[in-house]
Write a protein that holds these residues in place. Structure first.
Motif, PDB file in Angstrom:
ATOM      1  N   ILE A 195       2.182   1.854  -3.392  1.00 55.54           N
ATOM      2  CA  ILE A 195       1.169   2.459  -4.261  1.00 55.54           C
ATOM      3  C   ILE A 195       1.076   3.962  -3.999  1.00 55.54           C
ATOM      4  O   ILE A 195       1.064   4.776  -4.929  1.00 55.54           O
TER       5      ILE A 195
ATOM      6  N   ASN B  20      -6.688   9.410  -5.365  1.00 55.71           N
ATOM      7  CA  ASN B  20      -7.524   8.240  -5.623  1.00 55.71           C
ATOM      8  C   ASN B  20      -6.666   6.985  -5.702  1.00 55.71           C
ATOM      9  O   ASN B  20      -6.512   6.368  -6.752  1.00 55.71           O
ATOM     10  N   LEU B  21      -6.120   6.614  -4.552  1.00 58.40           N
ATOM     11  CA  LEU B  21      -5.216   5.460  -4.516  1.00 58.40           C
ATOM     12  C   LEU B  21      -5.960   4.148  -4.741  1.00 58.40           C
ATOM     13  O   LEU B  21      -5.372   3.164  -5.188  1.00 58.40           O
ATOM     14  N   GLU B  22      -7.272   4.155  -4.468  1.00 53.96           N
ATOM     15  CA  GLU B  22      -8.073   2.950  -4.713  1.00 53.96           C
ATOM     16  C   GLU B  22      -8.010   2.583  -6.198  1.00 53.96           C
ATOM     17  O   GLU B  22      -7.875   1.411  -6.561  1.00 53.96           O
ATOM     18  N   ALA B  23      -8.112   3.602  -7.046  1.00 58.33           N
ATOM     19  CA  ALA B  23      -8.065   3.363  -8.487  1.00 58.33           C
ATOM     20  C   ALA B  23      -6.699   2.822  -8.883  1.00 58.33           C
ATOM     21  O   ALA B  23      -6.583   1.900  -9.693  1.00 58.33           O
TER      22      ALA B  23
ATOM     23  N   ILE C 241     -10.728   8.931 -12.570  1.00 61.74           N
ATOM     24  CA  ILE C 241     -10.205   8.827 -11.209  1.00 61.74           C
ATOM     25  C   ILE C 241     -10.430  10.112 -10.421  1.00 61.74           C
ATOM     26  O   ILE C 241      -9.963  10.248  -9.300  1.00 61.74           O
TER      27      ILE C 241
ATOM     28  N   TRP D  69      -4.894   5.685   3.892  1.00 63.57           N
ATOM     29  CA  TRP D  69      -3.722   5.008   3.326  1.00 63.57           C
ATOM     30  C   TRP D  69      -2.523   5.270   4.203  1.00 63.57           C
ATOM     31  O   TRP D  69      -2.188   6.373   4.494  1.00 63.57           O
TER      32      TRP D  69
ATOM     33  N   GLY E 245     -11.812   5.130  -6.589  1.00 65.60           N
ATOM     34  CA  GLY E 245     -11.699   4.003  -7.511  1.00 65.60           C
ATOM     35  C   GLY E 245     -11.868   4.443  -8.954  1.00 65.60           C
ATOM     36  O   GLY E 245     -11.860   5.639  -9.266  1.00 65.60           O
ATOM     37  N   LEU E 246     -12.040   3.470  -9.836  1.00 68.95           N
ATOM     38  CA  LEU E 246     -12.243   3.751 -11.252  1.00 68.95           C
ATOM     39  C   LEU E 246     -13.739   3.899 -11.503  1.00 68.95           C
ATOM     40  O   LEU E 246     -14.527   3.056 -11.082  1.00 68.95           O
TER      41      LEU E 246
ATOM     42  N   GLU F 294      -4.571   1.136  -7.027  1.00 69.76           N
ATOM     43  CA  GLU F 294      -4.426  -0.257  -6.595  1.00 69.76           C
ATOM     44  C   GLU F 294      -5.206  -1.193  -7.509  1.00 69.76           C
ATOM     45  O   GLU F 294      -4.742  -2.276  -7.861  1.00 69.76           O
ATOM     46  N   LYS F 295      -6.380  -0.753  -7.921  1.00 68.84           N
ATOM     47  CA  LYS F 295      -7.217  -1.581  -8.790  1.00 68.84           C
ATOM     48  C   LYS F 295      -6.468  -1.949 -10.070  1.00 68.84           C
ATOM     49  O   LYS F 295      -6.508  -3.090 -10.527  1.00 68.84           O
ATOM     50  N   ILE F 296      -5.780  -0.972 -10.641  1.00 70.14           N
ATOM     51  CA  ILE F 296      -5.066  -1.217 -11.895  1.00 70.14           C
ATOM     52  C   ILE F 296      -3.886  -2.163 -11.662  1.00 70.14           C
ATOM     53  O   ILE F 296      -3.651  -3.092 -12.438  1.00 70.14           O
TER      54      ILE F 296
ATOM     55  N   ARG G  60       0.837  -1.209   0.000  1.00 66.14           N
ATOM     56  CA  ARG G  60       0.000   0.000   0.000  1.00 66.14           C
ATOM     57  C   ARG G  60       0.874   1.262   0.000  1.00 66.14           C
ATOM     58  O   ARG G  60       0.581   2.235  -0.693  1.00 66.14           O
TER      59      ARG G  60
ATOM     60  N   PRO H  81      -3.422  10.768  -9.298  1.00 62.78           N
ATOM     61  CA  PRO H  81      -3.826   9.554  -8.582  1.00 62.78           C
ATOM     62  C   PRO H  81      -3.617   9.639  -7.070  1.00 62.78           C
ATOM     63  O   PRO H  81      -4.109   8.791  -6.341  1.00 62.78           O
ATOM     64  N   MET H  82      -2.890  10.670  -6.616  1.00 61.06           N
ATOM     65  CA  MET H  82      -2.689  10.798  -5.174  1.00 61.06           C
ATOM     66  C   MET H  82      -4.012  10.927  -4.443  1.00 61.06           C
ATOM     67  O   MET H  82      -4.142  10.555  -3.286  1.00 61.06           O
TER      68      MET H  82
END
Lengths: 777, 166
Positions: A416, A686-689, B11, B166, B16-17, A691-693, A413, A683-684
Motif C-alpha cells: 500500500i 494518508n495511507l489509512e485512506a 484524504i 507504516w 483516512g477518508l 487501505e480503506k479503499i 501494508r 495518498p502518501m
C-alpha cells in the motif's frame, strides 16, 4: 484519333484499344455470355468512336471517361448483364485502388508527420512513433491491417470492423500469433532454457534469477503481440534467494576460518563440513535458522576450533549472511526493475509489456523477494523516476496477508505504501468468490493471476482438471460497440438484446476463423513460447507439429465498450445515476456472459468475456458514431466511450458507491476486469485512506483493482508529488524543462501525456477525482 | 449554516477518508490562504445541517468528519450539530481553526468550548506564509499544530497527535 490517355494520377500514356477489349471479354466471361473476342473488338471500336465524337471529351480522355463510355455502349447494345458485371469489376478495382491510396496516405503520415500530429503514430502509448524502428513497425502494422482487410478477413467481419460495430483487436497480427501468456518461472528455469542463440543453465543465484526472468519476458514477447506476465514471482524467485544464502553462508564460514583461525583452505573445509551436516541431518544453510542445523554444524566446527570460538564463528557467519542476502536481493530486484524499464525489445523502442504477480509466499525467502522488490520500486529509477514496468500485482488473500494477524500482512501494508507513491502494485483479490472457487491452499498454481492490463485466464473448458493460471493466456479478442446497438434500438430494449445476440454470433464466428488461422501454425512459428515449453502442453509437441490442440488451453474472448453510454441511450441514465440502469447493465453483461458460457459448453473451447481495455478504441467508436448519429447528449458528446462497465470518469461519485456498483460486473467478466478509484490528493500522507479503499474493493467482490492519483515529478529540483502549473517545491514554471507526469492508460503507466491518442487525452482531462462533490473551493 | 462546500472522501484533511465541511466566513484572512474564497461571510451558500448529515451517513467508508473553512469556530452552533452526528455514527472529528488552542480556551462563547469538547484533533493557528511547507501532513505552515484534544485535557498540557506508523 485518340493516341494518348490520362491516367488517374495525371500521367499521360499511349492509348491501347486492346485493354478495352480485354476488359469486355472478362465481363462477358463473368456474365457467362457466349460472346467473345470478336464482339469485344467491335464494341471497343464503338467505344473509341463515341469518345472521338463527344465534344465534351478532350483528345486525351481520362480512364474514367473511357470506362463510362464502355458501360454506355454495353447497355446500348443490349448486353445488360455484361454491363453489370463490368460495373462490379470497376467498383471492386476502385475499392482496391482506394485502399492502396489510403495505405500510401498512411505511409506518408508515418514517414513525414510527427507523432504529435498523427493519431496512427500514437495509437499505442508504449511505442515511440517518432523513432526509426517505431515508424518501421507502423509501416508493417498498417500494411498488414489493410492486406488482411482486403484479402484475408471474411468480408462480413471486415465490414463490421470498418463500420465500427465491432473492433478486432491487434488486427495487424491476425495471421501471425496470439495475445499473451502467464509465464511459470519455476517450470521454465528447471534445467535451463534457450533463446535460440545459446542455452542458459538453470540459475544459481538471485542475481541470475532476476536477469533470467527479464530475458524470459523479453524472449516470449517476441512470439506474441500482447503482454507477458509472471504468474508466481515470489515463489519463482525464492529458490534464487535460497541458493544465494547457502553460498554466502558457506563463503562466510570459509573466510572466518581463514581470517580468524589460520585454516589454509577455508573453502574446502567449509564445503566438507556442510556436506557432512547435510548427510547427517538433511539440512542446509537457510534464512530460517534451524537449531538442529546449528547444532550439527557446531559439532563439526568444534573438531577444528574450540567450542566457544565455533559458537562465535557461527554467530558472525549468520549475521554477515543475513546482512548480505538482503543487499543481494535488493540489488537483484533493483536490476529487474531497471532492466524492465530500459531493455528494448521488438521494434519501436518498446520495453516489454511486463507484469508480475506475487503476495502469498510466506517462506522467508519469498517474503524477502517481495519486500526488497517493493523497496526498490519505492526508491524509483536512477533519478528517482517512477518505474513504468513491470506492472506489479499484489495478491490479497485472507489468512495470508489481509488481516493484521496474517503472516504477510506487513507486506500488504508495504504494498500500500509503495502504491501510494508509485501507482504500483495493483491489487488482485483471491477471496472474490469466482477466484476463490479455484483456490487450493498449498497449490500456488490455483491462485488467480492477472495480466497487468486486466486479462484473466482461469477456468478451462478444454481441460477441467487444469483450471489454473500458469502457462496459459488469451488467444485473441474482439470488442462490441454497445452504444451503437443501443442508439439503433431507439429505446426498444427487446430489440437491443436481439441485436446484441446477432453481434455475439458475428464475434463468435470471427474468433473461430481467427483461431483456425493460428491453429495451423507449427511449433517453429513460436520458437520460445512453444519451442521452450512456456505454453501449457507444448512439451508434448515436436518442432514441426501443429499447435492447434495446445492452443485450446487459451481463451477466445469477446469484450465490450461503453456500457454507460449504452444505458444512457436506452434509458436516459447510466448505472451511476439510476438503480434501474444498474439492473439493466448487469442483465446486459450477464447476457453476454451466458452466451459465451453456452458456446464453451457446446465446444469445450474457452469463450470468455472481458471488460475491454480500450486503448485506441475509446476514440474510434465514438468518432464513427458521431458521424452517423450526430451529437447525442451523454452518448456521443465526448471524445471517447467509457471503458467497459466503468462508471463514466466525468461523473462525480464517491469511492464507496463506485466500487459497490462496479463490483458485481467483475464476477461476470471472467476474461478480465479492473476497477479504478481516482484519489484527489497525495495518498502518501494518508495511507489509512488508501487501505480503506483497497479493503472495500476486497469486500465488494472486486477481482482486480487499482488506485489512481497524480504522480508528477520535477526533474530539476526532484520534487515528487502533485504539480500544477508551477512546482510547489521550487516554484518554477514548466517552460524550460517539462515536468514528468505519470498517468495510467489501459492499465499501463505512461510517462508523459504526449503519447496519448486524442480519445485518451480527453478522458484523462475529464477524470473526476472521487472526492470532489459540489466543492467550490 | 453558511458553507463554501463539502468534500466526500477527502484524504487531505486528516487520516483516512473524511467528510469535510468548509464553513464560509473567516475573520483571519491569512495572506497566502489556500481557500481565499471562503473569507467573505456573505459568500458561499446556505446549507441545512440535516442534509449534510444525510450525505455523511450515505458514505460508510468514512473515518471522520473534518470541520474546515473558513473559520468553523465562528459558526460553532451548527458545527456542534454536525460533530454530534458524526460521533453518533462512530466517526472521529477534526477541526481546523485560525485561532490557537489557547485563544479558543479563553473564548467567552460556551458553544466554542462545547465544540472543542466534541473534537478529537484540533489543527490550530493561522497560516503563515513564511512558515509554509509542503512536507507537513494535514497542515500548511510549521507554526500550526495537530493537537490531540482528549490527551491534552488529560495531561493538562498540549499533546500533539501522533500519526500511525507504516
Amino acid at each position: 484519333m485518340i493516341t494518348m490517355i490520362t491516367k488517374r494520377d495525371g500521367r499521360r500514356v499511349p492509348f491501347e484499344q486492346e485493354k478495352i477489349e480485354t476488359a469486355i471479354v472478362k465481363a462477358f466471361a463473368a456474365s457467362q455470355s457466349q460472346k467473345g473476342q470478336e464482339t469485344a473488338r467491335e464494341l471497343a471500336d464503338l467505344v473509341v468512336k463515341a469518345l472521338e465524337s463527344n465534344e465534351n471529351i478532350s483528345a486525351t480522355p481520362t480512364v474514367e471517361e473511357v470506362q463510362d463510355a464502355v458501360e454506355a455502349i454495353l447497355i446500348e447494345k443490349g448486353f445488360v448483364r455484361t454491363a453489370k458485371a463490368y460495373i462490379l469489376y470497376r467498383a471492386e478495382r476502385s475499392r482496391v485502388r482506394e485502399m492502396n491510396t489510403r495505405l500510401m496516405k498512411t505511409y506518408e503520415d508515418i514517414a513525414f508527420k510527427d507523432a504529435a500530429d498523427s493519431d496512427v503514430k500514437r495509437e499505442n502509448a508504449n511505442i515511440n512513433g517518432d523513432s526509426a524502428m517505431g515508424a518501421m513497425l507502423k509501416f508493417g502494422s498498417e500494411g498488414a491491417k489493410q492486406f488482411y482487410d482486403i484479402y484475408v478477413l471474411n468480408p462480413k467481419h471486415a465490414e463490421a470492423h470498418r463500420a465500427g460495430n465491432i473492433h478486432i483487436h491487434d488486427l495487424d497480427f491476425l495471421t501471425l500469433t496470439t495475445t499473451c501468456c502467464q509465464i511459470d518461472l519455476l517450470e521454465l528455469f528447471k534445467d535451463g532454457f534457450s533463446t535460440g542463440h545459446g542455452v542458459l543453465r538453470e540459475p544459481q543465484d538471485i542475481a541470475s534469477y532476476s536477469a533470467l526472468a527479464c530475458i524470459a519476458i523479453q524472449a516470449n514477447q517476441n512470439d506474441q503481440h500482447g503482454g507477458q506476465s509472471i504468474v508466481n514471482f515470489d515463489y519463482g524467485m525464492a529458490p534464487g534467494v535460497r541458493k544465494t544464502y547457502q553460498k554466502r553462508f558457506r563463503d562466510n564460514i570459509a573466510r572466518l576460518l581463514e581470517a580468524e583461525h589460520d585454516v589454509p583452505d577455508g573453502t574446502a573445509l567449509a564445503r566438507d563440513m556442510l556436506e557432512a551436516v547435510k548427510a547427517q541431518t538433511g539440512l542446509v544453510p537457510a534464512m530460517a535458522d534451524d537449531p538442529a542445523f546449528h547444532e550439527a554444524l557446531h559439532k563439526e566446527l568444534s573438531q577444528h576450533i574450540p567450542a566457544d570460538a565455533a559458537e562465535r564463528l557461527l554467530t558472525l557467519a549468520r549475521r554477515f549472511s543475513d546482512r548480505e542476502i538482503i543487499k543481494a536481493t535488493f540489488q537483484a530486484m533493483e536490476a529487474l526493475v531497471h532492466n524492465l524499464n530500459t531493455m528494448n525489445s521488438r521494434a519501436g523502442a518498446q520495453v516489454p509489456f511486463s507484469s508480475i504477480n506475487y503476495g502469498t509466499d510466506t517462506s522467508p525467502e519469498g517474503r524477502l523477494v517481495m519486500e526488497q522488490l517493493l523497496l526498490a520500486t519505492e526508491a524509483g529509477l536512477g533519478r528517482g523516476e517512477t518505474p513504468i514496468f513491470p506492472i506489479q500485482i499484489f495478491r490479497v488473500k485472507e489468512g495470508i496477508n489481509y488481516n493484521p494477524e496474517d503472516p504477510n500482512y506487513d507486506l500488504f501494508r508495504l504494498a500500500i505504501r509503495t502504491s501510494a507513491k508509485r501507482l504500483f502494485p495493483n491489487f488482485s483479490f483471491l477471496d472474490a468468490p469466482y477466484n476463490l472457487q479455484y483456490y487450493k491452499p498449498g497449490h500456488p498454481e490455483t491462485e488467480v493471476s492477472y495480466m497487468g492490463c486486466r486479462t484473466r485466464v482461469m477456468g478451462n473448458a478444454h481441460d477441467r482438471n487444469r483450471e489454473v493460471s500458469p502457462r496459459r493466456g488469451n488467444l485473441s479478442f474482439t470488442s462490441i460497440n454497445l452504444p451503437r446497438i443501443a442508439i439503433e434500438a431507439h429505446g426498444n430494449v427487446q430489440w437491443f438484446f436481439e441485436e446484441l445476440e446477432r453481434m455475439l454470433d458475428l464475434v463468435y464466428e470471427q474468433l473461430n476463423e481467427r483461431f483456425e488461422i493460428i491453429a495451423r501454425k507449427k511449433v517453429y512459428n513460436f520458437p520460445f513460447l512453444m519451442g521452450q515449453h512456456v505454453w501449457m502442453d507444448s512439451e508434448t509437441l515436436n518442432w514441426d507439429d501443429e499447435v492447434r490442440e495446445v492452443l485450446k488451453h487459451g481463451t477466445l474472448t469477446a469484450g465490450f465498450i461503453g456500457l454507460a453510454e449504452a444505458l444512457v441511450a436506452l434509458r436516459g441514465k447510466h448505472h451511476g445515476q439510476s438503480e434501474e440502469s444498474q439492473n439493466l447493465g448487469l442483465e446486459i453483461v450477464g447476457f453476454m456472459r451466458s452466451y459465451l458460457d453456452r458456446k464453451s459448453a457446446e465446444t469445450n473451447l474457452n469463450y470468455t468475456l472481458i471488460a475491454t481495455p480500450a486503448e485506441g478504441l475509446s476514440g474510434r467508436f465514438v468518432r464513427i458514431d458521431r458521424e452517423r448519429y450526430g451529437v447525442i447528449p451523454g452518448v456521443t458528446d465526448r471524445d471517447y466511450y467509457t471503458n467497459s462497465f466503468h462508471i463514466p470518469v466525468y461523473f462525480p461519485i464517491n469511492a464507496f458507491e463506485k466500487i459497490t456498483l462496479e463490483g458485481p460486473y467483475h464476477a461476470l467478466t471472467n476474461a478480465g476486469h479492473i476497477t479504478y478509484v481516482e484519489m484527489d490528493g497525495d495518498p502518501m500522507h494518508n495511507l489509512e485512506a488508501f487501505e480503506k479503499i483497497v479493503r472495500h474493493m476486497h469486500d465488494c467482490g472486486v477481482g482486480y483493482g487499482s488506485i489512481n492519483h497524480p504522480v508528477d515529478r520535477d526533474p530539476v529540483c526532484g520534487f515528487n508529488g502533485i504539480i500544477g502549473d508551477t512546482c510547489p517545491q521550487c516554484g518554477r514554471a514548466e517552460e524550460e524543462h517539462q515536468f514528468e507526469r505519470i498517468r495510467r492508460i489501459t492499465g499501463y503507466l505512461v510517462g508523459t501525456l504526449d503519447r496519448f491518442n486524442n480519445g485518451k487525452r480527453a478522458e484523462e482531462r475529464d477524470r473526476v477525482k472521487h472526492a470532489l462533490e459540489d466543492c467550490s473551493c | 449554516m453558511r458553507i463554501a462546500g463539502t468534500v466526500n472522501d477527502s484524504i487531505v484533511d486528516g487520516p483516512g477518508l473524511r467528510f469535510t465541511v468548509f464553513t464560509q466566513g473567516c475573520p483571519h484572512a491569512c495572506p497566502g490562504c489556500h481557500n481565499p474564497d471562503t473569507h467573505d461571510p456573505q459568500g458561499g451558500y446556505d446549507a441545512d445541517t440535516d442534509d449534510l448529515i444525510a450525505k455523511m451517513k450515505k458514505n460508510p467508508l468514512l473515518d471522520g468528519l473534518t470541520l474546515s473553512g473558513g473559520e468553523p469556530f465562528v459558526q460553532s452552533a451548527p458545527c456542534i450539530v454536525l460533530a454530534q452526528a458524526a460521533r453518533a455514527q462512530g466517526l472521529n472529528v477534526w477541526a481546523y481553526s485560525g485561532f490557537t488552542y489557547e485563544e479558543l480556551l479563553a473564548h467567552p462563547d460556551p458553544q466554542v468550548q462545547e465544540l472543542l469538547l466534541l473534537c478529537d484533533v484540533l489543527v490550530d493557528g493561522r497560516f503563515e506564509l513564511e512558515q509554509r511547507s509542503l512536507e507537513l501532513r494535514f497542515r500548511g505552515s510549521r507554526n500550526q499544530r495537530l493537537i490531540d484534544l482528549p490527551a491534552t485535557r488529560a495531561a493538562g498540557q498540549v499533546v500533539c497527535w501522533t500519526p500511525p506508523v507504516w
